[in-house]
Write an enzyme that holds these catalytic residues in place. Structure first.
Site, mmCIF file in Angstrom:
data_model
loop_
_atom_site.group_PDB
_atom_site.id
_atom_site.type_symbol
_atom_site.label_atom_id
_atom_site.label_comp_id
_atom_site.label_asym_id
_atom_site.label_seq_id
_atom_site.Cartn_x
_atom_site.Cartn_y
_atom_site.Cartn_z
ATOM 1 N N VAL A 14 0.825 -1.210 0.000
ATOM 2 C CA VAL A 14 0.000 0.000 0.000
ATOM 3 C C VAL A 14 0.862 1.266 0.000
ATOM 4 O O VAL A 14 0.640 2.196 -0.779
ATOM 5 C CB VAL A 14 -0.944 -0.014 1.241
ATOM 6 C CG1 VAL A 14 -1.557 1.353 1.489
ATOM 7 C CG2 VAL A 14 -2.037 -1.056 1.033
ATOM 8 N N ASP A 32 10.533 3.321 6.358
ATOM 9 C CA ASP A 32 10.228 1.920 6.686
ATOM 10 C C ASP A 32 11.297 1.411 7.648
ATOM 11 O O ASP A 32 12.459 1.799 7.549
ATOM 12 C CB ASP A 32 10.203 1.055 5.416
ATOM 13 C CG ASP A 32 9.379 -0.220 5.595
ATOM 14 O OD1 ASP A 32 8.340 -0.352 4.918
ATOM 15 O OD2 ASP A 32 9.768 -1.082 6.414
ATOM 16 N N ARG A 37 14.179 -3.474 2.682
ATOM 17 C CA ARG A 37 13.197 -2.831 1.794
ATOM 18 C C ARG A 37 13.720 -1.455 1.337
ATOM 19 O O ARG A 37 13.635 -1.108 0.163
ATOM 20 C CB ARG A 37 11.880 -2.674 2.564
ATOM 21 C CG ARG A 37 10.755 -2.013 1.790
ATOM 22 C CD ARG A 37 10.250 -2.876 0.662
ATOM 23 N NE ARG A 37 9.037 -2.331 0.060
ATOM 24 C CZ ARG A 37 8.640 -2.585 -1.175
ATOM 25 N NH1 ARG A 37 9.337 -3.377 -1.957
ATOM 26 N NH2 ARG A 37 7.538 -2.060 -1.649
ATOM 27 N N THR A 91 -1.842 -4.603 9.486
ATOM 28 C CA THR A 91 -2.806 -4.848 10.562
ATOM 29 C C THR A 91 -3.242 -6.321 10.481
ATOM 30 O O THR A 91 -4.335 -6.622 10.009
ATOM 31 C CB THR A 91 -4.033 -3.916 10.446
ATOM 32 O OG1 THR A 91 -4.441 -3.863 9.075
ATOM 33 C CG2 THR A 91 -3.742 -2.532 10.940
ATOM 34 N N THR A 126 -6.064 -0.851 7.347
ATOM 35 C CA THR A 126 -7.438 -1.301 7.578
ATOM 36 C C THR A 126 -7.627 -1.636 9.054
ATOM 37 O O THR A 126 -6.824 -2.398 9.617
ATOM 38 C CB THR A 126 -7.732 -2.548 6.724
ATOM 39 O OG1 THR A 126 -7.407 -2.239 5.377
ATOM 40 C CG2 THR A 126 -9.187 -2.950 6.831
ATOM 41 N N CYS A 266 -6.050 -9.201 3.414
ATOM 42 C CA CYS A 266 -7.215 -8.322 3.593
ATOM 43 C C CYS A 266 -8.518 -9.070 3.842
ATOM 44 O O CYS A 266 -9.023 -9.073 4.955
ATOM 45 C CB CYS A 266 -7.362 -7.420 2.372
ATOM 46 S SG CYS A 266 -6.005 -6.263 2.219
ATOM 47 N N ARG A 337 1.270 -13.987 1.698
ATOM 48 C CA ARG A 337 0.778 -13.833 3.072
ATOM 49 C C ARG A 337 -0.592 -14.486 3.231
ATOM 50 O O ARG A 337 -1.492 -14.245 2.429
ATOM 51 C CB ARG A 337 0.694 -12.348 3.439
ATOM 52 C CG ARG A 337 2.070 -11.715 3.583
ATOM 53 C CD ARG A 337 1.964 -10.233 3.764
ATOM 54 N NE ARG A 337 1.329 -9.587 2.629
ATOM 55 C CZ ARG A 337 0.982 -8.312 2.603
ATOM 56 N NH1 ARG A 337 1.196 -7.556 3.646
ATOM 57 N NH2 ARG A 337 0.433 -7.794 1.532
HETATM 58 N N1 LIG Z 1 -2.089 -5.260 0.368
HETATM 59 C C1 LIG Z 1 -3.193 -4.705 -0.067
HETATM 60 O O1 LIG Z 1 -3.554 -4.859 -1.211
HETATM 61 C C2 LIG Z 1 -4.049 -3.816 0.814
HETATM 62 C C3 LIG Z 1 -5.179 -3.215 0.249
HETATM 63 C C4 LIG Z 1 -5.935 -2.373 1.037
HETATM 64 C C5 LIG Z 1 -5.574 -2.159 2.358
HETATM 65 N N2 LIG Z 1 -4.497 -2.791 2.894
HETATM 66 C C6 LIG Z 1 -4.142 -2.497 4.277
HETATM 67 O O2 LIG Z 1 -3.019 -1.622 4.260
HETATM 68 C C7 LIG Z 1 -2.164 -1.888 5.385
HETATM 69 C C8 LIG Z 1 -0.746 -2.178 4.880
HETATM 70 O O3 LIG Z 1 -0.781 -3.366 4.113
HETATM 71 P P1 LIG Z 1 0.388 -3.781 3.129
HETATM 72 O O4 LIG Z 1 -0.151 -4.896 2.294
HETATM 73 O O5 LIG Z 1 0.960 -2.591 2.442
HETATM 74 O O6 LIG Z 1 1.461 -4.352 4.172
HETATM 75 P P2 LIG Z 1 2.995 -4.735 3.868
HETATM 76 O O7 LIG Z 1 3.350 -5.769 4.845
HETATM 77 O O8 LIG Z 1 3.158 -4.996 2.404
HETATM 78 O O9 LIG Z 1 3.780 -3.403 4.172
HETATM 79 C C9 LIG Z 1 3.874 -2.832 5.401
HETATM 80 C C10 LIG Z 1 5.242 -2.159 5.518
HETATM 81 O O10 LIG Z 1 5.249 -1.478 6.773
HETATM 82 C C11 LIG Z 1 6.538 -1.653 7.332
HETATM 83 N N3 LIG Z 1 6.414 -1.425 8.777
HETATM 84 C C12 LIG Z 1 5.925 -2.245 9.722
HETATM 85 N N4 LIG Z 1 5.948 -1.640 10.926
HETATM 86 C C13 LIG Z 1 6.481 -0.405 10.722
HETATM 87 C C14 LIG Z 1 6.760 0.679 11.579
HETATM 88 N N5 LIG Z 1 6.490 0.623 12.875
HETATM 89 N N6 LIG Z 1 7.304 1.790 11.024
HETATM 90 C C15 LIG Z 1 7.576 1.842 9.712
HETATM 91 N N7 LIG Z 1 7.339 0.855 8.857
HETATM 92 C C16 LIG Z 1 6.784 -0.264 9.356
HETATM 93 C C17 LIG Z 1 6.945 -3.043 6.954
HETATM 94 O O11 LIG Z 1 8.356 -3.193 7.025
HETATM 95 C C18 LIG Z 1 6.410 -3.135 5.527
HETATM 96 O O12 LIG Z 1 7.363 -2.738 4.560
HETATM 97 C C19 LIG Z 1 -2.822 -3.032 6.137
HETATM 98 O O13 LIG Z 1 -3.654 -2.497 7.130
HETATM 99 C C20 LIG Z 1 -3.682 -3.698 5.086
HETATM 100 O O14 LIG Z 1 -4.791 -4.370 5.648
HETATM 101 C C21 LIG Z 1 -3.717 -3.604 2.135
#
Ligand SMILES: NC(=O)c1ccc[n+]([C@@H]2O[C@H](COP(=O)([O-])OP(=O)(O)OC[C@H]3O[C@@H](n4cnc5c(N)ncnc54)[C@H](O)[C@@H]3O)[C@@H](O)[C@H]2O)c1
Length: 426
Positions: A14, A32, A37, A91, A126, A266, A337
């Site tokens: 995201v 990050d 990464r 989340t 989310t 999700c 995941r």
């Molecule tokens: N993947 C999707 O398609 C999608 C779509 C809609 C919503 N979401 C929501 O968006 C959110 C993020 O999902 P994602 O798929 O991008 O996750 P992800 O795991 O791909 O990315 C999260 C990133 O956050 C970093 N991170 C973790 N803790 C951190 C911190 N304390 N400080 C800084 N960086 C930190 C991680 O290293 C990672 O690179 C979630 O709540 C998910 O439910 C995801």
């Protein structure tokens, strides 16, 4: 808009596409905690494959000071002069399906350390309604010593992207926005509207925006659970579910859902966030959790259907060789995941079968690390007793799967994409 500098906290599926998009108009720091990464992004490569390398490289900068562009960092100093902090951290749920808010607390602690008067913190992760104001804001106040809605402000804008989907990219999806006061709502909305070409919808409150996101995915989960239940019923009756859905789908208001495995970060997770909050309010959600239960059983169901078909063909189960095509949670994307293909594989193994996993998209290293399973990256040349197509990667559509089977071998199509000539499908 003047004096806008944006920090995106969490550069995953995201955060990175969003950071890239804002970077076309604003100075953006992508922050990050994962140094690996940050290293890959600085080199201009995104291993999630959401942002193409040339598109990423076009906005990358090698200094935190710039007019527009993206600088990636894991250093707090680099986000200290930002005016907007947008949090896009994971989340997940724990092994008992309870929400894990730790990444949100930690990210809020990080932001709290650099928060200044006049700043706005927008959450995108989310969550269930109330997480932004009841869980995250107190952390921001405590760490920063600043007062909410006096010194700093907040917003919530859920993300709707779909990993691997090159058509519905972040700027092309209408975005729901919200703010902690009506004025802040308008400010947050204007910020997103300046880059989202599909437009925005300003929700009346943060809780409404949070609830809207979590019900979008819960609705999808429940609809898939319904067709999964239909698949179980029609399989018992010897009726092809896909043919039934095709016929019913000719009615204008019949919803076009297909049976399948519901995995990923999700849809298989978010309903538990809503359920958890409902339970705290004394309501036990029946439909939401029934949908989850149904969808969580599908991996086991698929594997037992495959074994049943093999037994009917007199194939000796113990020691048989089964090829599973695909281990990612969805097609044409490397995301493994919470993939439910793993449930199929684990259950097949309980019958003493040898399972080979072929997936051209998944990272072998990640699968080994997450699931202690081996993934092969080259099309296998031996013949199998059964092939189970679990993921609709485009590569699989071009393979002559029948030629990879032993005589009388079983071809099972979980995704219902092979149309004819299969021995079983959901
Ligand atoms: N993947 C999707 O398609 C999608 C779509 C809609 C919503 N979401 C929501 O968006 C959110 C993020 O999902 P994602 O798929 O991008 O996750 P992800 O795991 O791909 O990315 C999260 C990133 O956050 C970093 N991170 C973790 N803790 C951190 C911190 N304390 N400080 C800084 N960086 C930190 C991680 O290293 C990672 O690179 C979630 O709540 C998910 O439910 C995801």
């Amino acid at each position: 808009m003047k004096d806008i500098k944006i920090a995106i906290i969490g550069l995953g599926y995201v955060g990175l596409p969003l950071a890239r998009l804002f970077a076309t108009k604003y100075p953006v720091i992508g922050f990050d905690i994962n140094t690996g990464r940050i290293d890959e992004l600085r080199k201009g490569h995104d291993s999630t494959l959401e942002v193409e390398d040339d598109v990423l490289q076009a906005v990358l900068k090698d200094s935190a000071q710039m007019d527009t562009g993206l600088y990636c960092s894991n250093q707090l100093d680099d986000i200290a002069d930002c005016t907007y902090y947008i949090v896009t951290v994971p989340t997940p749920v724990d092994s008992t399906n309870r929400p894990i808010l730790t990444p949100l607390y930690k990210a809020s602690e990080t932001v709290g350390q650099v928060l200044k008067k006049g700043d706005t913190v927008v959450y995108e992760s989310t969550v269930y309604p109330g997480v932004t104001e009841d869980e995250c804001i107190p952390v921001l106040e405590k760490i920063s010593g600043l007062k909410f809605n006096v010194d700093f402000f907040a917003g919530y804008s859920p993300e709707r992207i779909n990993p691997g989907d090159k058509e519905h990219t972040v700027e092309k999806i209408l975005k729901v926005t919200s703010g902690s006061t009506p004025e802040v709502g308008k400010k947050v909305d204007a910020l997103y509207a300046s880059v989202i070409t599909a437009g925005t919808h300003l929700a009346p409150s943060i809780k409404v925006a949070e609830a809207a996101k979590v019900i979008e995915n819960s609705q999808r989960d429940i609809n898939i659970a319904f067709v999964n239940e239909l698949a179980k019923i029609f399989n018992l009756m010897g009726i092809d579910t896909h043919q039934v859905l095709e016929a019913a789908g000719t009615k204008w208001n019949f919803l076009p859902f297909k049976p399948g495995l519901v995995g990923g970060h999700c849809i298989g997770v978010d309903p538990y966030y809503l359920a958890q909050k409902a339970q705290e309010f004394g309501y036990h959600p029946e439909i939401i959790l029934a949908g989850r239960r149904m969808n969580d059983t599908m991996g086991k169901y698929v594997s037992s259907e495959v074994i049943k078909l093999m037994v009917q063909r007199d194939i000796k189960i113990k020691g048989s060789n089964i090829l599973v095509l695909g281990i990612t949670f969805k097609e044409n994307c490397p995301d493994v995941r919470n993939t439910k293909a793993v449930d199929v594989i684990n259950n097949l193994k309980t019958y003493g079968t040898n399972v080979t996993i072929y997936d051209p998209w998944a990272s072998s290293k990640e699968v080994e690390h997450e699931y202690t399973m081996k993934v092969i990256k080259d099309v296998p040349t031996e013949k199998f007793d059964a092939i189970v197509l679990t993921v609709a990667h485009k590569e699989f559509l071009e393979m002559e799967l029948k030629n990879m089977l032993k005589p009388d071998g079983i071809l099972y199509d979980v995704k219902g994409i092979l149309k004819n000539d299969v021995d079983g499908r959901l």
